[in-house]
Design a protein around this motif. Structure first.
Motif, PDB file in Angstrom:
ATOM      1  N   THR A 141       0.840  -1.196   0.000  1.00 52.00           N
ATOM      2  CA  THR A 141       0.000   0.000   0.000  1.00 52.00           C
ATOM      3  C   THR A 141       0.878   1.249   0.000  1.00 52.00           C
ATOM      4  OG1 THR A 141      -1.673  -1.163   1.319  1.00 52.00           O
ATOM      5  CG2 THR A 141      -1.877   1.233   1.172  1.00 52.00           C
ATOM      6  N   THR A 260      -4.309   7.008  -2.633  1.00 55.40           N
ATOM      7  CA  THR A 260      -3.799   5.703  -2.237  1.00 55.40           C
ATOM      8  C   THR A 260      -3.618   4.828  -3.468  1.00 55.40           C
ATOM      9  OG1 THR A 260      -4.161   3.839  -0.732  1.00 55.40           O
ATOM     10  CG2 THR A 260      -6.081   4.678  -1.889  1.00 55.40           C
ATOM     11  N   ARG A 262      -2.487   0.418  -4.365  1.00 55.39           N
ATOM     12  CA  ARG A 262      -2.130  -0.887  -3.814  1.00 55.39           C
ATOM     13  C   ARG A 262      -1.300  -1.669  -4.827  1.00 55.39           C
ATOM     14  NH1 ARG A 262      -4.825  -1.263   0.810  1.00 55.39           N
ATOM     15  NH2 ARG A 262      -6.770  -0.096   1.048  1.00 55.39           N
TER      16      ARG A 262
END
Length: 270
Positions: A141, A260, A262
């Motif tokens: 992450t 964000t 991932r």
């Protein structure tokens, strides 16, 4: 018959033995403490080297993208560090950039970010990859947060008298406008809509109004056009790792933007 004193002899024999035993134990404890201290020192030295390497890489990448900033602060998390090196998995890497300036050539200005923070968690980097420079370095992450100053946005809008501020969690604009149909200068006010678009933020205005605005369809059309002219695209500064904008929140100091991603390839050129 001669007298004997076995108890006294045994006591004399046991005391030196116990003292020697205690001395050996103390020496061992001291050695363990010294060795433990050396291991901790070596571990912290290795962390410092790793943090400098990451900072140097960030400097190179962002300089190539014409981003100016103060020297980055890098923190490699987790303890002990050396076991993370052996395992090829690191708890976290935090990068803090300050005084970030991204040039906007077409507007002859810059986008200012007082501070940007990037957190990579669950970083996978095999020791062979670090040695050879070949292979993938990934993070489970990556989270990024930064704040764009309102002064930067106003400079991009490039309209005299425009002001931006946060009110009750919304971005509010006030701007003076000369309405030729009534030959009057009016200060209009309204809320902004914030939309992420790739590496940019689109700030659009609509429904601008004023108590001094006459109920005239032609005047309303003119003000709507003025609102469209105020709308602006704000390019975000390049970050060391790619993230997708997930939230834009007006604050008293500017637009707080977070994103964000991932399963990020950290050594992939953007």
């Amino acid at each position: 018959m001669a007298e004997s004193y076995p108890a006294v002899d045994e006591a004399h024999e046991e005391r030196p033995r116990r003292r020697r035993g205690r001395r050996v134990l103390i020496v061992l404890l001291v050695l363990l403490l010294v060795l433990g201290g050396l291991v901790v020192v070596a571990d912290r030295v290795a962390v410092g080297v790793a943090e400098r390497m990451v900072a140097d890489q960030v400097n190179r990448e962002l300089t190539q993208r014409n981003v100016t900033f103060a020297s980055p602060d890098v923190t490699v998390g987790g303890f002990p560090f050396l076991t993370q090196v052996v395992d090829g998995r690191y708890d976290s890497i935090r990068i803090v950039l300050r005084d970030v300036e991204t040039p906007v050539a077409e507007k002859a200005t810059t986008v200012s970010v007082p501070e940007a923070t990037i957190d990579a968690e669950g970083v996978n980097a095999a020791l062979d990859t670090l040695r050879s420079g070949q292979g993938d370095i990934t993070a489970d992450t990556v989270r990024g947060t930064l704040t764009v100053t309102y002064e930067s946005v106003v400079a991009l809008i490039d309209e005299p008298g425009v002001q931006l501020r946060e009110e009750e969690g919304k971005l509010v604009v006030t701007a003076p406008v000369q309405v030729p149909l009534i030959n009057q200068r009016i200060t209009v006010r309204g809320n902004a809509k914030l939309t992420p678009q790739g590496d940019d933020i689109l700030i659009s205005f609509s429904g601008l109004t004023s108590p001094d605005l006459p109920d005239n369809p032609l005047v309303r059309t003119f003000v709507n056009g003025f609102a469209e002219d105020l709308s602006v695209r704000v390019p975000l500064p390049a970050l060391p790792f790619p993230v997708e904008v997930t939230e834009i929140v007006p604050r008293s100091t500017g637009l707080a933007i977070s994103g964000t991603a991932r399963n990020v390839a950290l050594n992939e050129v953007r």
